[in-house]
Every structure is written in structure tokens, then in C-alpha cells.
Enzyme design. Structure first.
Site, short mmCIF file in Angstrom:
data_model
loop_
_atom_site.label_atom_id
_atom_site.label_comp_id
_atom_site.label_asym_id
_atom_site.label_seq_id
_atom_site.Cartn_x
_atom_site.Cartn_y
_atom_site.Cartn_z
N TRP A 163 0.79 -1.22 0.00
CA TRP A 163 0.00 0.00 0.00
C TRP A 163 0.82 1.27 0.00
CZ3 TRP A 163 1.94 2.16 4.30
CH2 TRP A 163 2.34 1.30 5.34
N LYS A 187 -2.92 -8.39 -7.45
CA LYS A 187 -3.64 -8.25 -6.19
C LYS A 187 -3.04 -7.09 -5.41
CE LYS A 187 -3.31 -9.55 -2.03
NZ LYS A 187 -3.93 -8.37 -1.32
N SER A 241 6.53 -7.47 3.08
CA SER A 241 7.35 -7.83 4.23
C SER A 241 8.12 -9.13 3.99
CB SER A 241 6.46 -8.00 5.47
OG SER A 241 5.70 -9.18 5.38
N TYR A 251 4.39 -21.28 -0.77
CA TYR A 251 3.30 -21.53 -1.73
C TYR A 251 3.84 -22.11 -3.02
CZ TYR A 251 0.61 -18.31 1.28
OH TYR A 251 -0.02 -17.68 2.34
N GLU A 263 10.74 -8.47 -3.44
CA GLU A 263 11.35 -7.21 -2.98
C GLU A 263 10.78 -6.97 -1.60
OE1 GLU A 263 11.64 -3.74 -1.64
OE2 GLU A 263 10.32 -3.11 -3.27
N GLU A 397 12.69 -3.49 11.17
CA GLU A 397 12.08 -2.48 10.29
C GLU A 397 10.84 -1.91 10.96
OE1 GLU A 397 11.10 -2.01 5.59
OE2 GLU A 397 10.38 -3.84 6.56
#
Length: 493
Positions: A163, A187, A241, A251, A263, A397
């Protein structure tokens, strides 16, 4: 535009709230989720919530478009022309898209318009121009054979983006994938789906055939997981993250061994040496870098490493700039720092502040919530010094406007501190010595090193990380390596 102009536009904005699947609006099974604006805590829209069925439909559309549709079979120049039209239409809708980004994730609308939209427009324009300039190889072989090495589109690309830069990071994945001839299922984050859903409709207007770009809105544990596990997705590109990046690798292992490009996070060091060419500019850039975009950047220079002889001078300059920053309504053009993306994220950042205090770091400014009466998720620009090397603030972070200042005595210590992290996304170095610039840049374990600047560059250079900051590269021609397969054809003459 004035504050009043942006407020009026916000009142009349009617965001897209349905998935884009096979060129059509799809509401899915009827489930929806609320998109909240961190500006004031209000609901912006109720957006269709993708489950496994919607992801299946989007991937099936992308698979049909790749296997039987025109897009992979178009001349590269024609694909390039579509991407150039895409860029032109993004320019035409620039104000609308900037407003949408600002409302859904909280950054100042001026930054959204002047920086984020500039970046995404340039991205589509750059890859549109590159599409027909790629070359294959014909290696020298024996006289009785012909060898060809060709790049072919990899297939269906699943792209999952965060976001903090919802359109820029989407563009960095969509544009090279489309230029290569792939089809895409995007997505976006559940915090910022509105700008991406609008982007998809602009792509159709630009001439993308149905199914070439599909967009599904939903949360990570459901829609993201379904995309990561889907056997018809050939490539998965993710920005987010490190913890979620690990999930996508799982997955892939549990499904079809799709290639996964990551990234991920960062804890970027920014080293200032006493011979920096301009200490005032170095301090100003350090402050800008950590507070830009509310500190919600994986490359944010969140660790300021300063030689002890100048540490107090530089820290005071950064603190002064932090205190002078104008925090407030993202729709006010005078605002320099907007809202964090939401209440839960604000709570996490405040948790990091509390931990830093408990571990002995000294708070120089900030550290508290701002503008509670607005209903928004605002935090004061925050600076800590006396941050211990092994402390949480030096290692973890934060993804917010929180700076950790550490002093060092010599160059070896500076490099050791800089590399003492599991991340390796970016780093900064300020020095007037050319040899120091080269030697230190080589020893810093980071995908990008900025010397006497920070966050500079253009589409011609690759972007990505080392260590647990990920793999592969966005931007530049190197990004196409993620979305193409090499094929060898050997012809016996």
C-alpha cells in the site's frame, strides 16, 4: 490546486469497487470489505472481496489470454504502442489517481501527484519504448549448425503489491511483464485497492485485450495465498514484508514450483563522514529520507550512522527539521507529512517507539500520536539517538517516521554497523573522497548505494535487494529477466 479544490474533488470521487476479470467488472460472490481513509478514519468505499473463486476466474482469464489470445503474439512494437497509450491516459487521469492514492493510504496529495504518478507514468512510457528494442542471440557455433537463443514470455504473472506506493510498485511489475508479452493478475493491498482497480480500467481503455490485465481485491491470507498456490500462475512477483515473502516461497514449493521474485524489507544505513561535501545538505537529506512518505518505505534511511566528531551537529540539524515539518491533512498542498496507513499500523509503530525507550535509546523529538481529534492516523516525526547496535530499533524495520541515530569512531566501525542487519536493500554514503566512495560502496551489502544523495535514480537502473531484502530486480531492462524464459534452438545444417 488548492486545499479547497482537492476537498471538492474528494467529495465527488466515485471509486471503482469491483474486480476486473477478463475485461469485465466482477462483484464476485457478494462479500465486501471496507476501505478506510487514514486521513480521517472514514470509510471510502465497500470493495468486492476476492476469495479463491475470484482468483481462479482471474487466473483462468489470464491463462486463456496467454495461451490463445493476441497479446503474446503481437509484434513487440504494437505492445509498446499500447503501453505508451496507457501512459498517456494515466497522465490524463493524474489528478484523479493522485487523489485516490492520497485518500486510501494517507500520503500528501502533492507527493502522490508529483512523485508517485510521475513514477508510474514514466514506468509505462519507458517499457513502452523498450518493448521492440530487445534482441535475441545467435552464438557462434560449428559451421554445420545454427544456434538461436530467444527470450519468450514466461506466461501468467501473479503480482502482489503493498500500500505504500500502490501505483508505482504495481507499474514496476505490470509494465515489464506486459512488455514481455505476459498476462497479469494483480492483487493490490486491501488498504489501497481503489487506485489499482482504476488503473485496470485505464489499461482497457488503452487497448489491452480482455484477460491480459486482471485485478482482484482482497486480503493476503485468502486472495494472496490463492494466487501464490495457483498451479496456472507461472511467475509470482511480490513486494512487501520479509515474513510474507517467505510464505510465497512456501506456496511455490507446495504448488507448481513457480518462480517467485521478492522485494522485501529494509533497515537501510545512511553513513555521514566528516568530509561530507555539505553537512547541512546531508542532514537535510537524512531528515527528508526518513520522513518522506511518513517513513513508510522499505528503502527509508532509518539508521543514521554519523562520525562521532559531527554526530551532535548532524543530529541537531535533523531534529530541527523534524520539528519544523508540517503534519496534517493529506489533501492540503502545504502538508509535508500525512497519515500512516491505518490505526493498526500506527499502533505497531508506536510499539517500536515504546520498545526503543525501554531499551535505553534517547528520544530527541516526537514519539507521540498527532491530531487525535481528526480521526486520522498521524504520528509525530521521531528521532532517537544513543541507539545500541543490538537493540530492536537498530535491527527491526519500523516502516514509519522513526529515525535511529548511531555514532561511530572510524570507517571500519561504520561499515560493520551498516552491514549488521539481515536486510540489504539500500544504503547511503556521504564523503568527498573518491576512493572512500568506491571502496565503501563495494563493501556495503545493499542492492543500491547512494553517494552524496538518497533516493535518486531513474528507470534505466535496476532496483532490488540482497540478503533478506529479496531477489531479482525491478526497473531497467533487467526487470524483463523475471518475466521471460530463455529458449535454445539448435539447428543442424
Amino acid at each position: 490546486m488548492t486545499h479547497e479544490d482537492w476537498l471538492h474533488r474528494a467529495e465527488t470521487l466515485r471509486p471503482v469497487t469491483t474486480h476486473l476479470i477478463d475485461g469485465a467488472d466482477e462483484a464476485g460472490g457478494g462479500a465486501a470489505f471496507a476501505v478506510m481513509s487514514p486521513r480521517d478514519g472514514r470509510v471510502l468505499a465497500e470493495v468486492a472481496d476476492a476469495g479463491a473463486a475470484e482468483v481462479d476466474a482471474a487466473v483462468a482469464a489470464a491463462r486463456r489470454a496467454f495461451d490463445r489470445g493476441p497479446w503474446p503474439r503481437l509484434a513487440p512494437a504494437e505492445r509498446g504502442r499500447v503501453l505508451l497509450r496507457f501512459a498517456d491516459l494515466l497522465e490524463q487521469h493524474r489528478a484523479e489517481l493522485a487523489l485516490t492514492v492520497s485518500l486510501e493510504m494517507g500520503k500528501p496529495v502533492t507527493d502522490a501527484h508529483d512523485i508517485e504518478l510521475r513514477a508510474v507514468i514514466n514506468t509505462f512510457r519507458w517499457y513502452g519504448g523498450l518493448a521492440d528494442k530487445l534482441t535475441d542471440e545467435a552464438p557462434h557455433t560449428a559451421p554445420d549448425a545454427l544456434a538461436l537463443v530467444t527470450r519468450e514470455p514466461a506466461g501468467v504473472v501473479g503480482a502482489v503489491v503493498p500500500w505504500n506506493f500502490p501505483l508505482t510498485l504495481a507499474g514496476w511489475k505490470i509494465a515489464p511483464a506486459l512488455a514481455a508479452g505476459c498476462t497479469v493478475v494483480l492483487k493490490p493491498s486491501e488498504h489501497s485497492p481503489l487506485s489499482a482497480l482504476r488503473l485496470g480500467r485505464i489499461g482497457l481503455e488503452a487497448g489491452l485485450p480482455p484477460g491480459v490485465l486482471n485485478i482482484v481485491a482482497g486480503d493476503g491470507p485468502v486472495a494472496g495465498r490463492a494466487l501464490g498456490l495457483h498451479p496456472d500462475v507461472d511467475v509470482l512477483a511480490f513486494t512487501g514484508s520479509t515474513a510474507v515473502g517467505r510464505q510465497f516461497l512456501h506456496y511455490a514449493a507446495d504448488s507448481n514450483l513457480k518462480r517467485v521474485w521478492l522485494e522485501l524489507g529494509g533497515k537501510s544505513p545512511n553513513i555521514i563522514l566528516p568530509d561530507a561535501p555539505d553537512l547541512d545538505r546531508a542532514a537535510a537529506t537524512a531528515a527528508w529520507g526518513i520522513f518522506f512518505n511518513q517513513g513508510e518505505m522499505c528503502t527509508a534511511p532509518s539508521r543514521l550512522l554519523v562520525h562521532r566528531s559531527i554526530a551532535e551537529q548532524v543530529t541537531e540539524a535533523v531534529v530541527a527539521r523534524a520539528r519544523a515539518l508540517r503534519i496534517g491533512d493529506p489533501l492540503d498542498p502545504a502538508t509535508e507529512m500525512g497519515a500512516l496507513v491505518g490505526e493498526s499500523h500506527l499502533g505497531r509503530v508506536l510499539g517500536h517507539v515504546g520498545t526503543a525507550l525501554a531499551e535505553g535509546a534517547r528520544l530527541r523529538t516526537g514519539g507521540a500520536r498527532f491530531g487525535v481529534d481528526t480521526g486520522g492516523s498521524y504520528l509525530e516525526p521521531t528521532v532517537f539517538d544513543q541507539v545500541a547496535p543490538g537493540s530492536s530499533l537498530a535491527r527491526e524495520e519500523v516502516f514509519g517516521p522513526v529515525l535511529a541515530v548511531q555514532a561511530f569512531d572510524d570507517l571500519d566501525e561504520a561499515v560493520a554497523l551498516a552491514n549488521a542487519t539481515e536486510y540489504g536493500l539500500a544504503a547511503g554514503l556521504w564523503t568527498s573522497d573518491l576512493s572512500t566512495a568506491h571502496l565503501v560502496s563495494r563493501t556495503l551489502r545493499a542492492g543500491t548505494v547512494w553517494v552524496n544523495c538518497y533516493e535518486e535514480g531513474d528507470l534505466s537502473v535496476p532496483f532490488g535487494g540482497m540478503k533478506q531484502s529479496g531477489n531479482g530486480r525491478d526497473k531497467s531492462a533487467h526487470a524483463l529477466e523475471k518475466y521471460t524464459e530463455l529458449k535454445t534452438t539448435w539447428i543442424q545444417l
